[in-house]
Design a protein around this motif. Structure first.
Motif, PDB file in Angstrom:
ATOM      1  N   LEU A 127       0.877  -1.163   0.000  1.00  0.00           N
ATOM      2  CA  LEU A 127       0.000   0.000   0.000  1.00  0.00           C
ATOM      3  C   LEU A 127       0.919   1.219   0.000  1.00  0.00           C
ATOM      4  CD1 LEU A 127      -2.469  -1.281   2.670  1.00  0.00           C
ATOM      5  CD2 LEU A 127      -3.097  -0.702   0.344  1.00  0.00           C
ATOM      6  N   VAL A 128       0.849   2.002  -1.066  1.00  0.00           N
ATOM      7  CA  VAL A 128       1.761   3.138  -1.201  1.00  0.00           C
ATOM      8  C   VAL A 128       1.138   4.380  -0.575  1.00  0.00           C
ATOM      9  CG1 VAL A 128       3.014   4.567  -2.880  1.00  0.00           C
ATOM     10  CG2 VAL A 128       2.608   2.135  -3.355  1.00  0.00           C
ATOM     11  N   HIS A 129       1.939   5.054   0.223  1.00  0.00           N
ATOM     12  CA  HIS A 129       1.526   6.316   0.845  1.00  0.00           C
ATOM     13  C   HIS A 129       0.228   6.212   1.647  1.00  0.00           C
ATOM     14  CE1 HIS A 129       4.139   9.138  -1.806  1.00  0.00           C
ATOM     15  NE2 HIS A 129       4.839   8.347  -1.023  1.00  0.00           N
ATOM     16  N   VAL A 130       0.273   5.357   2.656  1.00  0.00           N
ATOM     17  CA  VAL A 130      -0.869   5.366   3.580  1.00  0.00           C
ATOM     18  C   VAL A 130      -0.582   6.411   4.658  1.00  0.00           C
ATOM     19  CG1 VAL A 130      -1.686   3.004   3.287  1.00  0.00           C
ATOM     20  CG2 VAL A 130       0.175   3.431   4.853  1.00  0.00           C
ATOM     21  N   GLU A 131      -1.627   6.904   5.272  1.00  0.00           N
ATOM     22  CA  GLU A 131      -1.471   7.871   6.360  1.00  0.00           C
ATOM     23  C   GLU A 131      -0.728   7.214   7.515  1.00  0.00           C
ATOM     24  OE1 GLU A 131      -2.423  11.070   6.910  1.00  0.00           O
ATOM     25  OE2 GLU A 131      -3.063  11.227   4.815  1.00  0.00           O
ATOM     26  N   ALA A 154      -4.776  -1.255  11.857  1.00  0.00           N
ATOM     27  CA  ALA A 154      -6.007  -1.979  12.207  1.00  0.00           C
ATOM     28  C   ALA A 154      -6.985  -1.931  11.043  1.00  0.00           C
ATOM     29  CB  ALA A 154      -6.625  -1.377  13.451  1.00  0.00           C
ATOM     30  N   ALA A 155      -7.071  -0.750  10.379  1.00  0.00           N
ATOM     31  CA  ALA A 155      -8.011  -0.616   9.251  1.00  0.00           C
ATOM     32  C   ALA A 155      -7.613  -1.535   8.097  1.00  0.00           C
ATOM     33  CB  ALA A 155      -8.049   0.837   8.779  1.00  0.00           C
ATOM     34  N   LEU A 206      -9.029  -4.591  -0.132  1.00  0.00           N
ATOM     35  CA  LEU A 206      -8.296  -3.329   0.025  1.00  0.00           C
ATOM     36  C   LEU A 206      -8.803  -2.265  -0.946  1.00  0.00           C
ATOM     37  CD1 LEU A 206      -4.730  -4.815   0.551  1.00  0.00           C
ATOM     38  CD2 LEU A 206      -6.231  -3.832   2.291  1.00  0.00           C
ATOM     39  N   GLU A 207      -9.192  -2.697  -2.140  1.00  0.00           N
ATOM     40  CA  GLU A 207      -9.746  -1.725  -3.093  1.00  0.00           C
ATOM     41  C   GLU A 207     -11.050  -1.137  -2.562  1.00  0.00           C
ATOM     42  OE1 GLU A 207      -9.796  -4.069  -6.663  1.00  0.00           O
ATOM     43  OE2 GLU A 207      -7.629  -3.732  -6.921  1.00  0.00           O
ATOM     44  N   ASP A 208     -11.878  -2.028  -1.997  1.00  0.00           N
ATOM     45  CA  ASP A 208     -13.152  -1.560  -1.454  1.00  0.00           C
ATOM     46  C   ASP A 208     -12.948  -0.572  -0.299  1.00  0.00           C
ATOM     47  OD1 ASP A 208     -14.373  -3.124  -3.289  1.00  0.00           O
ATOM     48  OD2 ASP A 208     -14.996  -4.709  -1.900  1.00  0.00           O
ATOM     49  N   LEU A 209     -11.815  -0.731   0.391  1.00  0.00           N
ATOM     50  CA  LEU A 209     -11.574   0.125   1.568  1.00  0.00           C
ATOM     51  C   LEU A 209     -10.642   1.293   1.248  1.00  0.00           C
ATOM     52  CD1 LEU A 209     -11.092  -2.653   4.268  1.00  0.00           C
ATOM     53  CD2 LEU A 209     -13.019  -1.083   4.103  1.00  0.00           C
ATOM     54  N   ARG A 210     -10.459   1.552  -0.019  1.00  0.00           N
ATOM     55  CA  ARG A 210      -9.473   2.550  -0.431  1.00  0.00           C
ATOM     56  C   ARG A 210      -9.628   3.888   0.313  1.00  0.00           C
ATOM     57  NH1 ARG A 210      -6.662   3.288  -6.000  1.00  0.00           N
ATOM     58  NH2 ARG A 210      -5.348   5.018  -5.417  1.00  0.00           N
ATOM     59  N   TYR A 211     -10.857   4.371   0.402  1.00  0.00           N
ATOM     60  CA  TYR A 211     -11.040   5.699   1.002  1.00  0.00           C
ATOM     61  C   TYR A 211     -11.010   5.646   2.516  1.00  0.00           C
ATOM     62  CZ  TYR A 211     -11.476   6.996  -3.735  1.00  0.00           C
ATOM     63  OH  TYR A 211     -11.168   7.189  -5.050  1.00  0.00           O
ATOM     64  N   GLU A 212     -11.444   4.516   3.047  1.00  0.00           N
ATOM     65  CA  GLU A 212     -11.395   4.348   4.494  1.00  0.00           C
ATOM     66  C   GLU A 212      -9.943   4.292   4.986  1.00  0.00           C
ATOM     67  OE1 GLU A 212     -14.504   1.555   5.224  1.00  0.00           O
ATOM     68  OE2 GLU A 212     -13.664   1.198   7.240  1.00  0.00           O
ATOM     69  N   ILE A 213      -9.128   3.495   4.271  1.00  0.00           N
ATOM     70  CA  ILE A 213      -7.722   3.364   4.685  1.00  0.00           C
ATOM     71  C   ILE A 213      -6.954   4.623   4.251  1.00  0.00           C
ATOM     72  CG2 ILE A 213      -5.590   2.026   4.439  1.00  0.00           C
ATOM     73  CD1 ILE A 213      -7.379  -0.401   3.698  1.00  0.00           C
ATOM     74  N   GLY A 214      -7.196   5.073   3.061  1.00  0.00           N
ATOM     75  CA  GLY A 214      -6.510   6.239   2.534  1.00  0.00           C
ATOM     76  C   GLY A 214      -5.107   5.909   2.057  1.00  0.00           C
ATOM     77  N   TYR A 215      -4.989   5.376   0.831  1.00  0.00           N
ATOM     78  CA  TYR A 215      -3.659   5.120   0.263  1.00  0.00           C
ATOM     79  C   TYR A 215      -3.656   5.627  -1.170  1.00  0.00           C
ATOM     80  CZ  TYR A 215      -6.081   0.999  -1.650  1.00  0.00           C
ATOM     81  OH  TYR A 215      -6.964   0.173  -2.289  1.00  0.00           O
ATOM     82  N   GLU A 216      -2.439   5.780  -1.712  1.00  0.00           N
ATOM     83  CA  GLU A 216      -2.369   6.317  -3.074  1.00  0.00           C
ATOM     84  C   GLU A 216      -2.326   5.256  -4.142  1.00  0.00           C
ATOM     85  OE1 GLU A 216       0.759   9.271  -3.200  1.00  0.00           O
ATOM     86  OE2 GLU A 216      -0.278  10.338  -1.588  1.00  0.00           O
ATOM     87  N   ASP A 217      -1.674   4.135  -3.838  1.00  0.00           N
ATOM     88  CA  ASP A 217      -1.570   3.092  -4.857  1.00  0.00           C
ATOM     89  C   ASP A 217      -1.529   1.727  -4.177  1.00  0.00           C
ATOM     90  OD1 ASP A 217      -1.462   2.101  -7.360  1.00  0.00           O
ATOM     91  OD2 ASP A 217       0.531   2.886  -7.870  1.00  0.00           O
TER      92      ASP A 217
END
Ligand code: ASP
Ligand code: MG
Length: 414
Positions: free
Chosen positions: A266-270, A277-278, A321-332
């Motif tokens: 997961l690239v550039h997660v917060e 956990a998310a 992970l794709e479904d949670l893209r906005y919840e997790i917040g990653y760039e790629d």
């Protein structure tokens, strides 16, 4: 009463001629005056045949009926083998899981043994000298037949040995014992005489498929010494037992590999509390086994998170992970299946440093790039390009002198 437990795998019971070999093995403790509890697998290929049959009938076979079906393989081998013994005048009988009884929970297909009530078994042992017990199966409280997962006969045997307080638990198979690595890819691999439970757990969980992992956990818990050996020779095999000073003196005991890994980044997660956990809780909920995890130091408020999952789970993992893209917040989201994990294992690592660095150097000399590293007290694992698996295994096997019994403590400079 002296009891010996012997377990024979699918290739050992596959035909009349191999069953006659099995009989010779059973006769040895029998003639010495022991009671023998023989745990058998289904004839080689039979469990697969039954599984395929069910899948031909319906797309999603009922789990309980599936267990009723696949457990028949062991019933056949036990009945046939008992006939052979009786034909020789030996007081023997077959014993199915529910007759023992081997009580399990009700997770069909992967049931866990909860208890073996030995009352009936001891009664049977009064009138019989050999009990031929069906491996792999048990029964749950609702009196339905359960099975213990693939390779489960090993666990049946160890559980029997623990419950009956047997002298030994011999697991007979078609290989001479546990090897320092897979002999198919490293011709220098040698048979290990004694291996600690924890080492065996690491070896087994990483593709050295001689024993079902759960049987080793069971053996460790109840302190059962397991002797893994060949049906087709009289040679001593490998003792899986409690560790001792001799074992700890050897730096590395074995090299395992696992080609069934896939890597996800997961690239550039917060970089903030709750992100791990998310990411990992939804995977855990789906029973996806995450193995290695690396989180890089953050650049600003962002970080990269890399981890591995079994190859079979990669699609589902990516979807989650794709479904949670906005919840997790990653760039790629990046993934790669062309990776494998190579591990060096040894209880000797508990007291010695320098093992990992020595392995890094050896791999570097072969130009093998290390993608990820993870360590535990008795193991160092490297994730590498899959195409270098064989080379890495051979290189590490040689580096730690496993072809000649391993490196003893004294010669380790740390
Ligand atoms: N027959 C079962 C299997 O093939 C159990 C065993 O052999 O241990 O997985
Ligand atoms: Mg097996």
């Amino acid at each position: 009463m002296n009891i010996v437990v012997q377990k024979f795998g699918g290739t050992s019971v596959a035909s009349l001629s191999t069953q006659l070999e099995v009989m010779k093995k059973v006769m040895r403790p029998y003639r010495e005056g022991n009671k023998v509890v023989v745990v058998l697998s289904a004839m080689a290929g039979e469990t697969n045949r039954l599984l395929a049959l069910a899948n031909e009938w319906v797309t999603t076979p009922d789990a309980a009926e599936m267990d009723s079906l696949v457990s028949t393989g062991e019933q056949v081998s036990c009945a046939l083998f008992s006939m052979l013994l009786k034909n020789q005048g030996i007081r023997a009988r077959s014993v199915l899981g529910f007759q023992a009884p081997i009580r399990t929970d009700c997770s069909f297909g992967k049931a866990r043994i909860v208890d073996i009530d030995t009352t009936a078994l001891f009664e049977m042992l009064e009138d019989h000298d050999v009990l031929v017990v069906a491996g792999f199966q048990g029964c749950e409280d609702g009196r339905r037949i359960t099975t213990l997962g693939r390779g489960g006969s090993d666990t049946s045997a160890v559980a029997m040995a623990a419950a009956l307080k047997a002298e030994v638990c011999e697991i007979y198979t078609d290989v001479p014992g546990v090897f320092t690595t897979d002999p198919n890819i490293c011709s220098d691999a040698t048979k290990i005489d004694r291996i600690a439970y924890d080492e065996m757990l690491e070896m087994a969980s990483m593709g050295a498929k001689v024993l079902q992992i759960r049987s080793v956990e069971f053996a460790k818990k109840y302190n059962v010494t397991v002797h893994v050996r060949s049906t087709f020779s009289d040679e001593q095999g490998t003792l899986v037992c409690q560790e001792d000073d001799d074992m700890e003196a050897v730096l590395v005991s074995g090299i395992a590999y696992d080609k069934d890994q896939a890597r996800i980044t997961l690239v550039h997660v917060e970089d903030r509390p709750g992100v791990s956990a998310a990411i990992f809780s939804p995977l855990a909920e789906r029973k996806i086994l995450v193995d290695m995890i690396v989180q890089n130091p953050s650049k600003g408020s962002k970080t990269d998170m890399t981890f591995t999952v079994p190859k079979a789970d990669i699609k589902q993992t990516l979807k989650v992970l794709e479904d949670l893209r906005y919840e997790i917040g990653y760039e790629d989201l990046l993934s790669s299946s062309d990776v494998s994990k190579v591990s060096i294992i040894g209880v000797g690592m508990r007291n010695h440093s320098g093992v990992a660095s020595r392995a890094f150097r050896a791999l570097a000399d072969e130009n093998i790039n290390i993608l990820m590293i993870s360590t535990s007290e008795i193991k160092v694992s490297f994730l590498i390009d899959e195409k270098y698996t064989e080379l890495a295994v051979r290189t590490l096997h040689k580096e730690f002198a496993l072809h000649e019994g391993g490196i003893q403590q004294e010669s380790c400079t740390g």
